[in-house]
Design a protein around this motif. Structure first.
Motif, PDB file in Angstrom:
ATOM      1  N   HIS A 379      42.742  32.738  44.960  1.00 25.67           N
ATOM      2  CA  HIS A 379      42.988  34.083  44.425  1.00 25.67           C
ATOM      3  C   HIS A 379      41.717  34.656  43.810  1.00 25.67           C
ATOM      4  O   HIS A 379      41.638  35.843  43.520  1.00 25.67           O
ATOM      5  N   THR A 403      44.941  38.514  55.642  1.00 27.34           N
ATOM      6  CA  THR A 403      45.733  39.026  54.521  1.00 27.34           C
ATOM      7  C   THR A 403      47.178  38.540  54.600  1.00 27.34           C
ATOM      8  O   THR A 403      47.841  38.381  53.570  1.00 27.34           O
ATOM      9  N   LYS A 404      47.665  38.270  55.802  1.00 22.64           N
ATOM     10  CA  LYS A 404      49.005  37.671  55.944  1.00 22.64           C
ATOM     11  C   LYS A 404      49.016  36.258  55.374  1.00 22.64           C
ATOM     12  O   LYS A 404      49.963  35.839  54.697  1.00 22.64           O
ATOM     13  N   GLY A 407      47.990  36.511  51.277  1.00 22.36           N
ATOM     14  CA  GLY A 407      48.816  37.311  50.377  1.00 22.36           C
ATOM     15  C   GLY A 407      48.148  38.550  49.833  1.00 22.36           C
ATOM     16  O   GLY A 407      48.031  38.729  48.626  1.00 22.36           O
ATOM     17  N   GLY A 408      47.686  39.416  50.710  1.00 25.78           N
ATOM     18  CA  GLY A 408      47.082  40.669  50.262  1.00 25.78           C
ATOM     19  C   GLY A 408      45.583  40.606  50.078  1.00 25.78           C
ATOM     20  O   GLY A 408      44.991  41.537  49.529  1.00 25.78           O
ATOM     21  N   VAL A 409      44.952  39.544  50.517  1.00 25.09           N
ATOM     22  CA  VAL A 409      43.502  39.411  50.430  1.00 25.09           C
ATOM     23  C   VAL A 409      42.957  39.286  51.852  1.00 25.09           C
ATOM     24  O   VAL A 409      43.358  38.375  52.581  1.00 25.09           O
ATOM     25  N   SER A 411      41.943  43.366  50.470  1.00 27.86           N
ATOM     26  CA  SER A 411      42.512  44.713  50.447  1.00 27.86           C
ATOM     27  C   SER A 411      41.752  45.566  51.462  1.00 27.86           C
ATOM     28  O   SER A 411      40.660  45.203  51.902  1.00 27.86           O
TER      29      SER A 411
END
Length: 512
Positions: A379, A403-404, A407-409, A411
């Motif tokens: 993270h 990103t999948k 988890g959103g990285v 953006s």
């Protein structure tokens, strides 16, 4: 089809170490700055900051952990956090006295007894010397009645718990020019001013360049100290493969930072050593790396073409760099930790986008960065991908798959919208095209401005809903939702749905 490459055993082991290590407090920086400030009450302003940083860089413990290649640290032990008493210590004093910093439910830190004793024996010095104390003493009387109204980030006291940070400095200049040349340039400016007999108020300019020279000395010295430690380890090493790597590290650390980077490893090491120095200078909040793929891409390509490095080893170097950044963290007060959990420090990296000439900027390192993110699943450091109408399809695919997984990285940041907006704010076309993301998602110049786009100390954060509530409720806010999502620290009394007075918290929207 986008696929993830395997990670090496070394990277896997270091990732496991990162995940399994409980963070602790390292007081090495705290001790150095406390002694320096106590011994130098006559120094003020920029020279005090510069000489203090040089003292830290000359004396902070250096360490090279097993199998590390990219080195640098803000602490004497792995994944420990440094303290920054020059900012604010009220929360630190309270949480150390009652040992809450080690027992709190969110982001606790191990604190050794001798370190606890030293903090408590010196903390009262900082209660009057820290920036919060000096700022509180200057608060306008007219402001005190409206402090802590929940509209701005300012409260009735303790304004400087977390300085602004949130900028991207000249990493590319450091990599390509070196701090030796920067020091020479600063000293030439000093000589010019001396030759002119310091006309007008140019003493301030002189002391700025003087401070630049002092800081350059410190950063170069820190890097040479790591080189000396690598040489010690080389002398004791028996494994031929590791010996060859340590020889490379000795050469790299004796060259890079002071002089322009020669290759990919030089550039990565300079990037991280500069970040280490920045984080030792001030508290590490939103210290954003900028366009990492643009700093490193041409070094990688040149090394590959010359046969100096393999793609596999370069990827491992980048993975190890990511793990070094993830290792760094900063302690927050419990109140702030509730909103920023996870031992995070927001050292955002940007990739992709366009070049200053308007063409696509993606390169091999862009894809390598996504590989590090998708395989390590960290993270920290956060990642931002600049996209535009000519972003290659293969980059879209790689980023979406990453990103999948993560988890959103990263953006996704839209060049077509952000570049015109930055130009309206006054950036040139070239600077706007070269923008980076700061802290969370704030766009700004990459090494060309100090945007101050987040954190306490600015009026950047405005809660307009609370302004409306104050207007329609005779100067009071009704805050059941705030209490529900941000409960008061343990032991704090409550009064129904409205939080009672508590001047130790900045976000106290309970009163007029």
């Amino acid at each position: 089809m986008y696929t993830l490459k395997p990670i090496t055993k070394r990277v896997s082991d270091m990732r496991e170490k990162y995940r399994e290590t409980n963070p602790e407090i390292c007081t090495a920086r705290y001790r150095l700055i406390t002694e320096f400030y106590m011994e130098n009450p006559d120094l003020t302003g920029i020279l005090k900051r510069a000489k203090n940083l040089r003292n830290i860089l000359e004396n902070i413990p250096v360490r090279i952990d097993d199998n590390e290649v990219i080195v640098g640290a803000q602490s004497g032990t792995y994944r420990a956090a440094a303290l920054y008493p020059e900012n604010s210590v009220k929360w630190l004093k309270e949480e150390v006295e009652n040992r809450f910093i080690s027992t709190r439910p969110i982001d606790p830190y191990i604190l050794a007894e001798d370190d606890r004793d030293y903090i408590l024996s010196t903390i009262d010095f900082w209660m009057k010397e820290c920036m919060s104390a000096k700022t509180d003493a200057m608060i306008l009387d007219e402001y005190k009645d409206i402090a802590g109204n929940g509209v701005t980030q300012f409260g009735p006291s303790d304004q400087c718990q977390s300085p602004v940070g949130h900028f991207c400095t000249g990493y590319n200049t450091a990599i390509r020019k070196g701090f030796g040349a920067i020091k020479e340039e600063a000293e030439e400016k000093m000589k010019e001013l001396i030759d002119q007999a310091l006309p007008g108020k140019t003493i301030d300019q002189y002391n700025f360049y003087r401070s630049v020279s002092i800081v350059c000395d410190g950063i170069i010295t820190l890097t040479k100290r790591y080189a000396a430690l690598a040489e010690e380890k080389l002398a004791a090493e028996t494994d031929p493969k590791r010996r060859k790597e340590l020889e490379m590290m000795v050469d790299t650390l004796n060259w890079t930072v002071e002089k322009p980077a020669r290759n990919f490893v030089d550039a990565v090491q300079c990037l991280f050593m500069y970040q280490t120095a920045l984080c030792l200078d001030a508290n590490m909040h939103g210290m954003s790396f900028g366009r990492v793929d643009q700093y490193l891409g041409d070094f990688y390509e040149a090394d590959i073409q010359a046969g100096r490095i393999t793609p596999e080893y370069a990827q491992e170097i980048l993975d190890l760099f990511y793990l070094k950044v993830a290792e760094m963290n900063k302690p927050w007060s419990y109140g702030a930790t509730q909103a920023n959990p996870g031992y995070t420090s927001g050292q955002l990296m940007t990739m992709g986008g366009i070049k200053k000439d308007g063409t696509d900027a993606s390169n091999d390192v862009t894809f390598m960065m996504l590989q590090s993110v998708g395989r390590l699943l960290l993270h920290d450091p956060p990642q931002a991908l600049r996209i535009h109408k000519n972003t290659p399809l293969e980059l879209w695919e790689a980023a979406i798959e990453t990103t999948k997984l993560a988890g959103g990285v990263p953006s996704f940041e839209n060049d077509e919208v952000i570049i015109p907006a930055l130009m309206k704010r006054g950036l040139s076309l070239e600077d706007a095209r070269n923008y980076t993301l700061i802290g969370c998602v704030e766009p700004a110049g990459c090494g060309t401005e100090w945007p101050a786009c987040g954190g306490t100390g600015t009026e950047s954060y405005m809660n307009m809903a609370n302004a409306l509530l104050l207007a329609i409720n005779d100067g009071f806010t009704f805050v059941p939702m705030i209490n529900a999502f941000f409960p008061a620290p343990p032991g704090t009394p409550t009064n129904g749905s409205v939080r009672p007075p508590d001047t130790s918290t900045r976000w106290n929207p309970w009163k007029k």
